[in-house]
Design a protein around this motif. Structure first.
Motif, PDB file in Angstrom:
ATOM      1  N   GLU A 264      46.589 -31.257  39.245  1.00  0.00           N
ATOM      2  CA  GLU A 264      45.675 -30.733  40.277  1.00  0.00           C
ATOM      3  C   GLU A 264      45.368 -29.261  40.019  1.00  0.00           C
ATOM      4  O   GLU A 264      44.229 -28.820  40.161  1.00  0.00           O
ATOM      5  N   ASN A 265      46.406 -28.496  39.632  1.00  0.00           N
ATOM      6  CA  ASN A 265      46.198 -27.072  39.351  1.00  0.00           C
ATOM      7  C   ASN A 265      45.302 -26.868  38.139  1.00  0.00           C
ATOM      8  O   ASN A 265      44.459 -25.975  38.129  1.00  0.00           O
ATOM      9  N   ILE A 266      45.498 -27.690  37.120  1.00  0.00           N
ATOM     10  CA  ILE A 266      44.668 -27.577  35.918  1.00  0.00           C
ATOM     11  C   ILE A 266      43.203 -27.865  36.276  1.00  0.00           C
ATOM     12  O   ILE A 266      42.294 -27.143  35.866  1.00  0.00           O
ATOM     13  N   ALA A 267      43.000 -28.902  37.080  1.00  0.00           N
ATOM     14  CA  ALA A 267      41.631 -29.249  37.482  1.00  0.00           C
ATOM     15  C   ALA A 267      41.008 -28.097  38.251  1.00  0.00           C
ATOM     16  O   ALA A 267      39.863 -27.691  37.991  1.00  0.00           O
ATOM     17  N   ARG A 268      41.771 -27.501  39.169  1.00  0.00           N
ATOM     18  CA  ARG A 268      41.250 -26.375  39.953  1.00  0.00           C
ATOM     19  C   ARG A 268      40.873 -25.218  39.024  1.00  0.00           C
ATOM     20  O   ARG A 268      39.829 -24.585  39.190  1.00  0.00           O
ATOM     21  N   ARG A 269      41.705 -24.977  38.022  1.00  0.00           N
ATOM     22  CA  ARG A 269      41.398 -23.879  37.089  1.00  0.00           C
ATOM     23  C   ARG A 269      40.114 -24.160  36.311  1.00  0.00           C
ATOM     24  O   ARG A 269      39.334 -23.257  36.039  1.00  0.00           O
ATOM     25  N   TYR A 270      39.893 -25.434  35.927  1.00  0.00           N
ATOM     26  CA  TYR A 270      38.627 -25.745  35.236  1.00  0.00           C
ATOM     27  C   TYR A 270      37.442 -25.434  36.139  1.00  0.00           C
ATOM     28  O   TYR A 270      36.451 -24.857  35.691  1.00  0.00           O
ATOM     29  N   PHE A 271      37.553 -25.820  37.420  1.00  0.00           N
ATOM     30  CA  PHE A 271      36.444 -25.529  38.336  1.00  0.00           C
ATOM     31  C   PHE A 271      36.201 -24.021  38.399  1.00  0.00           C
ATOM     32  O   PHE A 271      35.060 -23.561  38.341  1.00  0.00           O
ATOM     33  N   ASP A 272      37.288 -23.232  38.511  1.00  0.00           N
ATOM     34  CA  ASP A 272      37.144 -21.773  38.586  1.00  0.00           C
ATOM     35  C   ASP A 272      36.524 -21.221  37.304  1.00  0.00           C
ATOM     36  O   ASP A 272      35.635 -20.372  37.349  1.00  0.00           O
ATOM     37  N   LEU A 273      37.010 -21.703  36.164  1.00  0.00           N
ATOM     38  CA  LEU A 273      36.502 -21.195  34.888  1.00  0.00           C
ATOM     39  C   LEU A 273      35.021 -21.499  34.731  1.00  0.00           C
ATOM     40  O   LEU A 273      34.227 -20.625  34.371  1.00  0.00           O
ATOM     41  N   PHE A 274      34.636 -22.750  35.022  1.00  0.00           N
ATOM     42  CA  PHE A 274      33.224 -23.117  34.856  1.00  0.00           C
ATOM     43  C   PHE A 274      32.337 -22.320  35.820  1.00  0.00           C
ATOM     44  O   PHE A 274      31.209 -21.991  35.500  1.00  0.00           O
ATOM     45  N   ALA A 275      32.894 -22.007  37.012  1.00  0.00           N
ATOM     46  CA  ALA A 275      32.103 -21.261  37.996  1.00  0.00           C
ATOM     47  C   ALA A 275      31.791 -19.852  37.496  1.00  0.00           C
ATOM     48  O   ALA A 275      30.823 -19.227  37.912  1.00  0.00           O
ATOM     49  N   GLN A 276      32.639 -19.347  36.558  1.00  0.00           N
ATOM     50  CA  GLN A 276      32.393 -17.993  36.026  1.00  0.00           C
ATOM     51  C   GLN A 276      31.220 -17.951  35.058  1.00  0.00           C
ATOM     52  O   GLN A 276      30.714 -16.894  34.732  1.00  0.00           O
ATOM     53  N   TYR A 277      30.834 -19.131  34.561  1.00  0.00           N
ATOM     54  CA  TYR A 277      29.773 -19.151  33.545  1.00  0.00           C
ATOM     55  C   TYR A 277      28.518 -19.804  34.103  1.00  0.00           C
ATOM     56  O   TYR A 277      28.274 -20.989  33.903  1.00  0.00           O
ATOM     57  N   ARG A 278      27.717 -18.993  34.789  1.00  0.00           N
ATOM     58  CA  ARG A 278      26.506 -19.513  35.428  1.00  0.00           C
ATOM     59  C   ARG A 278      25.527 -20.079  34.397  1.00  0.00           C
ATOM     60  O   ARG A 278      24.749 -20.962  34.700  1.00  0.00           O
ATOM     61  N   ASN A 279      25.572 -19.526  33.169  1.00  0.00           N
ATOM     62  CA  ASN A 279      24.600 -19.982  32.168  1.00  0.00           C
ATOM     63  C   ASN A 279      24.868 -21.408  31.670  1.00  0.00           C
ATOM     64  O   ASN A 279      24.121 -21.928  30.867  1.00  0.00           O
ATOM     65  N   LEU A 280      25.924 -22.021  32.183  1.00  0.00           N
ATOM     66  CA  LEU A 280      26.139 -23.436  31.839  1.00  0.00           C
ATOM     67  C   LEU A 280      25.392 -24.366  32.802  1.00  0.00           C
ATOM     68  O   LEU A 280      25.398 -25.580  32.614  1.00  0.00           O
ATOM     69  N   GLU A 281      24.772 -23.789  33.805  1.00  0.00           N
ATOM     70  CA  GLU A 281      24.002 -24.615  34.753  1.00  0.00           C
ATOM     71  C   GLU A 281      22.885 -25.350  34.028  1.00  0.00           C
ATOM     72  O   GLU A 281      22.191 -24.770  33.192  1.00  0.00           O
ATOM     73  N   GLY A 282      22.758 -26.632  34.328  1.00  0.00           N
ATOM     74  CA  GLY A 282      21.747 -27.435  33.643  1.00  0.00           C
ATOM     75  C   GLY A 282      22.227 -27.934  32.285  1.00  0.00           C
ATOM     76  O   GLY A 282      21.520 -28.659  31.594  1.00  0.00           O
ATOM     77  N   LYS A 283      23.423 -27.512  31.889  1.00  0.00           N
ATOM     78  CA  LYS A 283      23.973 -27.943  30.590  1.00  0.00           C
ATOM     79  C   LYS A 283      25.228 -28.775  30.773  1.00  0.00           C
ATOM     80  O   LYS A 283      25.413 -29.797  30.129  1.00  0.00           O
ATOM     81  N   ILE A 284      26.095 -28.271  31.636  1.00  0.00           N
ATOM     82  CA  ILE A 284      27.329 -28.988  31.968  1.00  0.00           C
ATOM     83  C   ILE A 284      27.299 -29.266  33.467  1.00  0.00           C
ATOM     84  O   ILE A 284      27.006 -28.374  34.258  1.00  0.00           O
ATOM     85  N   SER A 285      27.600 -30.484  33.825  1.00  0.00           N
ATOM     86  CA  SER A 285      27.627 -30.811  35.245  1.00  0.00           C
ATOM     87  C   SER A 285      29.015 -31.319  35.608  1.00  0.00           C
ATOM     88  O   SER A 285      29.550 -32.218  34.960  1.00  0.00           O
TER      89      SER A 285
END
Ligand SMILES: *Cc1c(COP(=O)(O)O)cnc(C)c1O
Length: 395
Positions: A264-285
């Protein structure tokens, strides 16, 4: 715990959660060797009672694998030649092959795009007078929408089988509160294949049920329908689990909660990490987090958009970052099921997602640094991709 010495990240490293238990496991296995009791026996009895308690069910029946569990579940429900069983197409093969092995017809339903779980609406459209059961899969460790499925089951008087192979410890939120997977349908099926959240050191599986009569049938089916010895009441299979797997599972089970929390913690960290990279919008969902109940994260999957999934996967592989694809083809598109006559886009979401889905590393012992490497490399891939496009380089 050893920290990564290079920038490579394995997709799965079982040794990280097993090494601290190695001595205890070896001692327990040695005890089985000395006991001379190699199939079923006290290790399996202990495991069954732990599992029943964990799932909140009246019964747990250990068996040879998750695949055999599904087969035995359908045998106990007396699936006949020509019967239809509704199953998701976006799942591991065993969910559907169990139906075919008994002469039944798997009827493939589509998934909900927000969870990848089998869609109740899609199931409803496929119910016919020949429907004999519904198998819901709690895919990637996330409970299927059980409230809707229990309603459907009641409305059409159909038994529900829960394929909980990827979801031990997960729960769904029902009117009466949180319910563990495997305790809501007629029968729950579990797998202890080494890559599952609770893994044996070989094959293993189990069934759970609250129904005394079904439990009796399942125990009979597991041992060739035999009781007493060499008197066969029904035609069963050899679906027994050996004591060595029981011993490993008994050592590991008390740690499952800690490992699940780590996932669960690892999953939460992925969400946090991906949220830091706005330029992945439209590329990774990313899939929106589950709002109620518990997701146990057997897999952390993302969708890679713009047709770049396979290119991203190769890019990561070159950098020794492991990923997997669950699953590259819906079952309705598999060669072995071509006789059922589905067109590829008969299940449009399954068809689309099988070309977009990518599973990232998630396992107890995966470090935050390694997750950072995974996400940074995904970002690097798209930066390179974008600059190639601007420069007009063929990709
Ligand atoms: C792993 C798995 C199975 C099969 O379990 P085995 O123990 O490998 O036979 C069945 N269904 C799903 C969804 C699985 O992930």
């Amino acid at each position: 715990m050893a920290l990564p010495t290079s920038d490579s990240v394995p997709f799965l490293d079982l040794s990280r959660h097993v090494s601290p238990l190695q001595e205890e496991i070896e001692a327990r296995l040695a005890r089985v060797v000395r006991s001379g009791c190699f199939v079923l026996g006290p290790e399996i009895d202990q495991f069954e009672s732990t599992l029943a308690q964990y799932c909140g069910t009246a019964h747990a029946i250990a068996c040879a694998s998750g695949s055999e569990a599904l087969l035995m579940a359908l045998m106990a429900l007396r699936l006949q030649h020509g019967d239809e069983v509704i199953v998701p197409s976006f799942t591991f093969f065993a969910t559907a092959s169990a139906v075919s092995r008994l002469g039944g017809t798997p009827v493939f339903a589509d998934i909900d795009p927000l969870s990848c779980n089998i869609s109740p609406e899609s199931v409803r459209e496929r119910i016919t007078p020949r429907t004999k059961a519904i198998i819901v899969v709690h895919l990637y460790g996330r409970a299927a929408p059980m409230e809707a499925f229990l309603e459907l089951a009641q409305e059409f008087h159909l038994p529900l089988i829960e394929d909980a192979a990827q979801a031990i410890g997960a729960s769904a939120f029902l009117a009466g509160g949180e319910k563990p997977v495997g305790s809501m349908g007629e029968i729950g099926c579990f797998s202890f294949y080494p890559t599952k959240n609770l893994g044996a050191m070989g094959d293993g599986g189990a069934l759970t049920t609250n129904d005394d009569e079904l439990a009796r049938s399942l125990r009979l089916l597991r041992g060739h329908g035999m009781a007493p010895r060499y008197y066969h009441q029904i035609i069963g299979i050899n679906g027994r689990l050996d004591a060595f797997q029981g011993a490993v599972l008994n050592v590991k089970f008390p740690h499952l909660e800690v490992w699940t929390t780590e996932r669960e913690n690892i999953a939460r960290r992925y969400f946090d990490l991906f949220a830091q990279y706005r330029n992945l919008e439209g590329k990774i969902s990313l899939f929106p987090p589950q709002t109620a109940g518990r997701h146990v994260w057997n897999q952390f999957c993302v969708r890679v958009l713009q047709g770049r999934r396979d290119a991203l996967r190769s890019f990561l592989a070159e950098r020794k970052i492991g990923t997997e694809i669950y699953y590259p083809l819906g079952l309705h598109e598999q060669q072995c099921f071509s006789f059922l006559g589905y067109l590829p886009d008969a299940l449009p979401i399954t068809h689309k997602f099988s070309r977009e889905i990518l599973a990232l590393p998630i396992f107890p012992g995966l470090s935050p640094e390694e997750q950072q490497i995974v996400v940074e490399n995904i970002v690097a891939f798209f930066e390179q991709d974008d600059s190639n496009k601007t420069r007009g380089v063929a990709v």
